[in-house]
Motif scaffolding. Structure first.
Motif, mmCIF file in Angstrom:
data_model
loop_
_atom_site.group_PDB
_atom_site.id
_atom_site.type_symbol
_atom_site.label_atom_id
_atom_site.label_comp_id
_atom_site.label_asym_id
_atom_site.label_seq_id
_atom_site.Cartn_x
_atom_site.Cartn_y
_atom_site.Cartn_z
ATOM 1 N N THR A 180 22.330 2.867 -23.196
ATOM 2 C CA THR A 180 21.656 3.624 -22.130
ATOM 3 C C THR A 180 22.383 4.929 -21.838
ATOM 4 O OG1 THR A 180 22.837 2.270 -20.498
ATOM 5 C CG2 THR A 180 20.590 1.623 -21.039
ATOM 6 N N CYS A 220 26.188 16.018 -27.167
ATOM 7 C CA CYS A 220 26.498 15.074 -26.095
ATOM 8 C C CYS A 220 27.767 15.544 -25.380
ATOM 9 C CB CYS A 220 26.702 13.674 -26.676
ATOM 10 S SG CYS A 220 26.886 12.385 -25.419
ATOM 11 N N TYR A 256 21.368 14.813 -26.615
ATOM 12 C CA TYR A 256 20.277 15.789 -26.724
ATOM 13 C C TYR A 256 20.047 16.083 -28.208
ATOM 14 C CZ TYR A 256 21.528 16.281 -21.821
ATOM 15 O OH TYR A 256 21.821 16.015 -20.504
ATOM 16 N N GLY A 286 19.297 6.612 -22.605
ATOM 17 C CA GLY A 286 18.598 6.497 -21.337
ATOM 18 C C GLY A 286 17.810 5.207 -21.197
ATOM 19 N N GLU A 287 17.042 5.125 -20.108
ATOM 20 C CA GLU A 287 16.200 3.970 -19.825
ATOM 21 C C GLU A 287 14.765 4.445 -19.680
ATOM 22 O OE1 GLU A 287 19.116 0.988 -17.371
ATOM 23 O OE2 GLU A 287 18.243 2.679 -16.279
ATOM 24 N N SER A 288 13.840 3.639 -20.132
ATOM 25 C CA SER A 288 12.427 4.019 -20.120
ATOM 26 C C SER A 288 11.945 4.325 -18.703
ATOM 27 C CB SER A 288 11.593 2.886 -20.724
ATOM 28 O OG SER A 288 10.223 3.211 -20.700
ATOM 29 N N LYS A 338 15.668 10.441 -32.771
ATOM 30 C CA LYS A 338 16.259 9.733 -31.636
ATOM 31 C C LYS A 338 15.802 8.274 -31.596
ATOM 32 C CE LYS A 338 17.498 10.599 -26.828
ATOM 33 N NZ LYS A 338 17.381 11.555 -25.697
ATOM 34 N N LYS A 354 15.997 6.851 -16.450
ATOM 35 C CA LYS A 354 17.196 7.653 -16.628
ATOM 36 C C LYS A 354 17.203 8.305 -18.002
ATOM 37 C CE LYS A 354 22.231 7.173 -16.854
ATOM 38 N NZ LYS A 354 23.357 6.217 -16.843
ATOM 39 N N GLN A 355 17.429 9.604 -18.032
ATOM 40 C CA GLN A 355 17.511 10.316 -19.304
ATOM 41 C C GLN A 355 18.902 10.125 -19.899
ATOM 42 O OE1 GLN A 355 16.667 14.475 -19.017
ATOM 43 N NE2 GLN A 355 16.769 14.828 -21.218
ATOM 44 N N GLY A 356 18.951 9.946 -21.210
ATOM 45 C CA GLY A 356 20.227 9.758 -21.872
ATOM 46 C C GLY A 356 21.016 11.047 -22.001
ATOM 47 N N ASN A 357 22.260 10.913 -22.462
ATOM 48 C CA ASN A 357 23.159 12.054 -22.585
ATOM 49 C C ASN A 357 23.198 12.658 -23.982
ATOM 50 O OD1 ASN A 357 24.702 12.186 -19.856
ATOM 51 N ND2 ASN A 357 24.694 10.014 -20.368
ATOM 52 N N SER A 399 12.071 13.384 -31.614
ATOM 53 C CA SER A 399 11.695 12.036 -31.163
ATOM 54 C C SER A 399 11.824 11.008 -32.285
ATOM 55 C CB SER A 399 10.264 12.046 -30.613
ATOM 56 O OG SER A 399 9.351 12.517 -31.597
#
Length: 214
Positions: free
Chosen positions: A72, A138, A86, A76-78, A50, A81-84, A47
């Motif tokens: 995004t 990714c 990892y 991602g978006e709060s 990232k 949507k989870q981002g790509n 965290s």
């Protein structure tokens, strides 16, 4: 993933100063202590990496020709949507002889520019010189490959401070692409199973920098 290529960003972090990402500790004399893994070794959580990367990527999008939607796409978006991208924790390898140190400093009220009450603070920090490793993954389509490599690479190269205490020089490191003879912090990009050489990586990144030349 079908139709997509796996990009792996392999990280080595060598901290050039003491660093502190706060967690719980049994050190009763310390006001703050580092986050520790199951083997009582300090580590840098995904965290933190990232969040730091997203901050720098957002700033870089205004200075490069990379599309703004890649923020995004990666992060991602709060709440939606989870981002790509990892991201894994960066961990120490082995058990260093002494991984933490006690530091004393004075607490300052920066707004009022005075020393706070009970101003002497004792902090347990992770020792400088420790080397950690981790990775980020990714999956991208062919047309996404170059801008993703460029944006993540440039953001990594801006990531000079990690954790708390930046104002007192804590958590400092410098990151660049992996080259022969480099012994401090570096990263490498692996496309599927092939590590991209430095000169090839440079030719991928330069066209996205405004004013850059390929």
């Amino acid at each position: 993933m079908q139709g997509k290529e796996k990009l792996t960003f392999q990280l080595q972090l060598k901290m050039m100063s003491d660093w502190l990402i706060k967690g719980a500790s049994e050190q009763k004399i310390a006001h703050a202590s580092p986050l520790l893994d199951g083997q009582n070794r300090p580590y840098i959580p995904a965290s933190t990496i990232k969040g730091n990367l997203r901050y720098h990527a957002k700033r870089l999008l205004a200075m490069t020709t990379i599309g703004k939607h890649y923020e995004t796409f990666l992060f991602g978006e709060s709440g939606a949507k989870q981002g790509n991208l990892y991201v894994e924790d960066c961990m120490l390898e082995g058990k260093p002889f002494a991984s933490t140190v006690l530091r004393h400093r004075i607490s300052i009220n920066r707004r009022r520019k005075v020393v706070n009450d009970e101003a002497l603070i004792v902090e347990e920090a992770a020792a400088k010189g420790l080397t950690l490793s981790g990775k980020m993954v990714c999956y991208v389509k062919e047309e996404e490959k170059a801008p993703v490599i460029a944006l993540v690479s440039l953001a990594l190269m801006q990531m000079n401070f990690l954790g708390s205490g930046k104002s007192v020089g804590r958590g400092y490191q410098t990151m660049d692409y992996k080259k022969d003879g480099r012994d401090d912090s570096y990263f490498a990009v692996i496309a599927e199973d092939r590590e991209i050489p430095y000169e090839e990586w440079r030719q991928i990144v330069l066209p996205y920098i405004k004013g850059g030349q390929s």
